[in-house]
Design a protein around this motif. Structure first.
Motif, PDB file in Angstrom:
ATOM      1  N   PRO A  17       0.743  -1.249   0.157  1.00  0.00           N
ATOM      2  CA  PRO A  17       0.069  -0.464  -0.062  1.00  0.00           C
ATOM      3  C   PRO A  17       0.789   1.296   0.346  1.00  0.00           C
ATOM      4  CG  PRO A  17      -0.337  -0.952   1.561  1.00  0.00           C
ATOM      5  CD  PRO A  17       0.367  -2.289   1.307  1.00  0.00           C
ATOM      6  N   TYR A  18       2.106   1.101   0.128  1.00  0.00           N
ATOM      7  CA  TYR A  18       2.779   2.661   0.813  1.00  0.00           C
ATOM      8  C   TYR A  18       3.345   2.725  -1.090  1.00  0.00           C
ATOM      9  CZ  TYR A  18       2.626   1.487   5.575  1.00  0.00           C
ATOM     10  OH  TYR A  18       1.875   1.186   7.145  1.00  0.00           O
ATOM     11  N   CYS A  19       3.826   1.755  -1.836  1.00  0.00           N
ATOM     12  CA  CYS A  19       4.319   1.448  -3.196  1.00  0.00           C
ATOM     13  C   CYS A  19       3.305   2.051  -3.489  1.00  0.00           C
ATOM     14  CB  CYS A  19       4.766   0.324  -2.793  1.00  0.00           C
ATOM     15  SG  CYS A  19       5.738  -0.150  -2.882  1.00  0.00           S
ATOM     16  N   VAL A  20       1.832   1.616  -3.572  1.00  0.00           N
ATOM     17  CA  VAL A  20       0.604   2.659  -4.645  1.00  0.00           C
ATOM     18  C   VAL A  20       0.963   3.547  -4.183  1.00  0.00           C
ATOM     19  CG1 VAL A  20      -2.046   2.192  -4.753  1.00  0.00           C
ATOM     20  CG2 VAL A  20      -0.487   0.081  -4.645  1.00  0.00           C
ATOM     21  N   ARG A  21       0.733   4.229  -2.756  1.00  0.00           N
ATOM     22  CA  ARG A  21       0.638   5.474  -2.235  1.00  0.00           C
ATOM     23  C   ARG A  21       1.019   6.539  -3.051  1.00  0.00           C
ATOM     24  NH1 ARG A  21       1.355   6.360   3.206  1.00  0.00           N
ATOM     25  NH2 ARG A  21       3.156   6.200   2.683  1.00  0.00           N
ATOM     26  N   LEU A  22       2.576   6.352  -2.862  1.00  0.00           N
ATOM     27  CA  LEU A  22       3.873   7.283  -3.755  1.00  0.00           C
ATOM     28  C   LEU A  22       3.616   7.287  -5.503  1.00  0.00           C
ATOM     29  CD1 LEU A  22       5.757   8.818  -3.057  1.00  0.00           C
ATOM     30  CD2 LEU A  22       7.615   6.907  -3.362  1.00  0.00           C
ATOM     31  N   GLU A  56      13.335  -5.992   3.380  1.00  0.00           N
ATOM     32  CA  GLU A  56      12.687  -5.589   2.149  1.00  0.00           C
ATOM     33  C   GLU A  56      11.317  -4.319   2.126  1.00  0.00           C
ATOM     34  OE1 GLU A  56      12.411  -8.860  -0.146  1.00  0.00           O
ATOM     35  OE2 GLU A  56      13.871  -9.489  -0.167  1.00  0.00           O
ATOM     36  N   THR A  57      12.165  -3.515   2.994  1.00  0.00           N
ATOM     37  CA  THR A  57      10.749  -2.283   2.796  1.00  0.00           C
ATOM     38  C   THR A  57      10.983  -1.683   1.872  1.00  0.00           C
ATOM     39  OG1 THR A  57      11.612  -1.959   5.168  1.00  0.00           O
ATOM     40  CG2 THR A  57      10.618   0.243   4.379  1.00  0.00           C
ATOM     41  N   VAL A  58      10.122  -1.247   1.239  1.00  0.00           N
ATOM     42  CA  VAL A  58       9.469  -0.710   0.170  1.00  0.00           C
ATOM     43  C   VAL A  58       8.845   0.217   0.293  1.00  0.00           C
ATOM     44  CG1 VAL A  58      10.411  -2.561  -1.444  1.00  0.00           C
ATOM     45  CG2 VAL A  58       8.009  -2.438  -0.711  1.00  0.00           C
ATOM     46  N   PRO A  59       7.890   1.061  -0.448  1.00  0.00           N
ATOM     47  CA  PRO A  59       8.950   1.617  -1.789  1.00  0.00           C
ATOM     48  C   PRO A  59      11.016   2.082  -0.984  1.00  0.00           C
ATOM     49  CG  PRO A  59       7.277   3.566  -1.098  1.00  0.00           C
ATOM     50  CD  PRO A  59       7.010   1.976  -0.753  1.00  0.00           C
ATOM     51  N   THR A  60      11.737   2.095  -1.551  1.00  0.00           N
ATOM     52  CA  THR A  60      12.932   2.412  -1.238  1.00  0.00           C
ATOM     53  C   THR A  60      13.008   2.873  -2.359  1.00  0.00           C
ATOM     54  OG1 THR A  60      13.527   1.043   0.599  1.00  0.00           O
ATOM     55  CG2 THR A  60      15.296   2.390  -1.320  1.00  0.00           C
ATOM     56  N   VAL A  61      13.512   4.684  -2.575  1.00  0.00           N
ATOM     57  CA  VAL A  61      13.816   4.767  -3.505  1.00  0.00           C
ATOM     58  C   VAL A  61      15.452   5.823  -3.504  1.00  0.00           C
ATOM     59  CG1 VAL A  61      12.948   7.375  -4.697  1.00  0.00           C
ATOM     60  CG2 VAL A  61      11.584   6.025  -4.064  1.00  0.00           C
ATOM     61  N   THR A  62      16.034   5.580  -5.342  1.00  0.00           N
ATOM     62  CA  THR A  62      16.854   5.807  -4.906  1.00  0.00           C
ATOM     63  C   THR A  62      16.573   7.651  -6.500  1.00  0.00           C
ATOM     64  OG1 THR A  62      18.165   5.131  -7.154  1.00  0.00           O
ATOM     65  CG2 THR A  62      18.587   4.739  -4.941  1.00  0.00           C
ATOM     66  N   ASN A  70      11.251   4.380   2.198  1.00  0.00           N
ATOM     67  CA  ASN A  70       9.987   5.285   2.321  1.00  0.00           C
ATOM     68  C   ASN A  70       9.809   6.310   2.410  1.00  0.00           C
ATOM     69  OD1 ASN A  70       7.577   4.924   3.069  1.00  0.00           O
ATOM     70  ND2 ASN A  70       7.325   3.779   4.883  1.00  0.00           N
ATOM     71  N   PRO A  71      10.126   7.765   1.487  1.00  0.00           N
ATOM     72  CA  PRO A  71       9.792   8.364   1.425  1.00  0.00           C
ATOM     73  C   PRO A  71       8.572   8.851   1.280  1.00  0.00           C
ATOM     74  CG  PRO A  71      11.064   8.019  -0.718  1.00  0.00           C
ATOM     75  CD  PRO A  71      10.464   6.791   0.660  1.00  0.00           C
ATOM     76  N   SER A  72       8.332  10.368   1.672  1.00  0.00           N
ATOM     77  CA  SER A  72       7.007  11.201   1.421  1.00  0.00           C
ATOM     78  C   SER A  72       7.235  11.485   0.065  1.00  0.00           C
ATOM     79  CB  SER A  72       6.808  12.122   2.148  1.00  0.00           C
ATOM     80  OG  SER A  72       7.525  13.442   2.045  1.00  0.00           O
ATOM     81  N   LYS A  73       6.156  12.072  -1.090  1.00  0.00           N
ATOM     82  CA  LYS A  73       6.167  13.176  -2.338  1.00  0.00           C
ATOM     83  C   LYS A  73       7.019  13.693  -1.722  1.00  0.00           C
ATOM     84  CE  LYS A  73       3.523  15.150  -5.718  1.00  0.00           C
ATOM     85  NZ  LYS A  73       2.432  16.158  -5.546  1.00  0.00           N
ATOM     86  N   GLY A  74       6.938  14.519  -0.701  1.00  0.00           N
ATOM     87  CA  GLY A  74       7.725  16.035  -0.448  1.00  0.00           C
ATOM     88  C   GLY A  74       9.386  16.011   0.031  1.00  0.00           C
ATOM     89  N   GLU A  75       9.686  14.646   0.563  1.00  0.00           N
ATOM     90  CA  GLU A  75      10.842  14.450   1.300  1.00  0.00           C
ATOM     91  C   GLU A  75      11.511  14.153  -0.863  1.00  0.00           C
ATOM     92  OE1 GLU A  75      10.236  12.276   5.282  1.00  0.00           O
ATOM     93  OE2 GLU A  75      10.057  10.597   3.574  1.00  0.00           O
ATOM     94  N   LEU A  76      10.720  12.796  -1.054  1.00  0.00           N
ATOM     95  CA  LEU A  76      11.343  12.770  -2.924  1.00  0.00           C
ATOM     96  C   LEU A  76      12.167  14.436  -3.276  1.00  0.00           C
ATOM     97  CD1 LEU A  76      11.931  10.908  -4.427  1.00  0.00           C
ATOM     98  CD2 LEU A  76       9.986  10.185  -5.089  1.00  0.00           C
ATOM     99  N   LEU A  77      10.968  14.688  -3.744  1.00  0.00           N
ATOM    100  CA  LEU A  77      10.837  16.100  -4.463  1.00  0.00           C
ATOM    101  C   LEU A  77      12.235  16.746  -3.783  1.00  0.00           C
ATOM    102  CD1 LEU A  77       7.186  17.021  -5.854  1.00  0.00           C
ATOM    103  CD2 LEU A  77       9.423  15.659  -6.627  1.00  0.00           C
ATOM    104  N   GLU A  78      12.177  17.112  -3.029  1.00  0.00           N
ATOM    105  CA  GLU A  78      13.217  17.643  -1.865  1.00  0.00           C
ATOM    106  C   GLU A  78      14.682  17.309  -2.328  1.00  0.00           C
ATOM    107  OE1 GLU A  78      14.747  18.728   2.591  1.00  0.00           O
ATOM    108  OE2 GLU A  78      12.803  18.745   2.502  1.00  0.00           O
TER     109      GLU A  78
END
Length: 95
Positions: A17-22, A56-62, A70-78
């Motif tokens: 569900p966290y992946c779907v959200r992001l 295996e914590t997802v989403p993991t983003v590079t 598991n970043p938020s959209k805001g953290e990712l865009l920052e």
């Protein structure tokens, strides 16, 4: 994956569900990213474990090779603004 060095890669798995959200939130931006299903790519799953304390914590983003668990959209865009601002030239920057 060549995108890892200068782009955004979202490591995900089905039924998360966290992946779907992001991923859904990212659809409302123009940010280009690569999705990698860790259930189909064992090397990707190993990478996620290496940056998520063995889990295996997802989403993991590079972002430009820098991992975020598991970043938020805001953290990712920052992070994109800080490390790969060229990716935002056409993306929506609202967070």
């Amino acid at each position: 994956m060549s995108e890892e060095s200068g782009g955004v890669v979202v490591y995900w798995r089905p039924m998360c569900p966290y992946c779907v959200r992001l991923l859904t939130q990212l659809l409302f931006t123009r940010l280009k990213f690569t999705k990698v299903n860790i259930w189909k790519h064992p090397d990707a799953a190993a990478f996620v474990r290496s940056v998520a304390d063995g889990n295996e914590t997802v989403p993991t983003v590079t972002v430009a090779g820098r991992p975020m668990v598991n970043p938020s959209k805001g953290e990712l865009l920052e992070a994109v603004r800080a490390y790969a601002p060229h990716l935002l030239s056409r993306a929506t920057e609202g967070g």
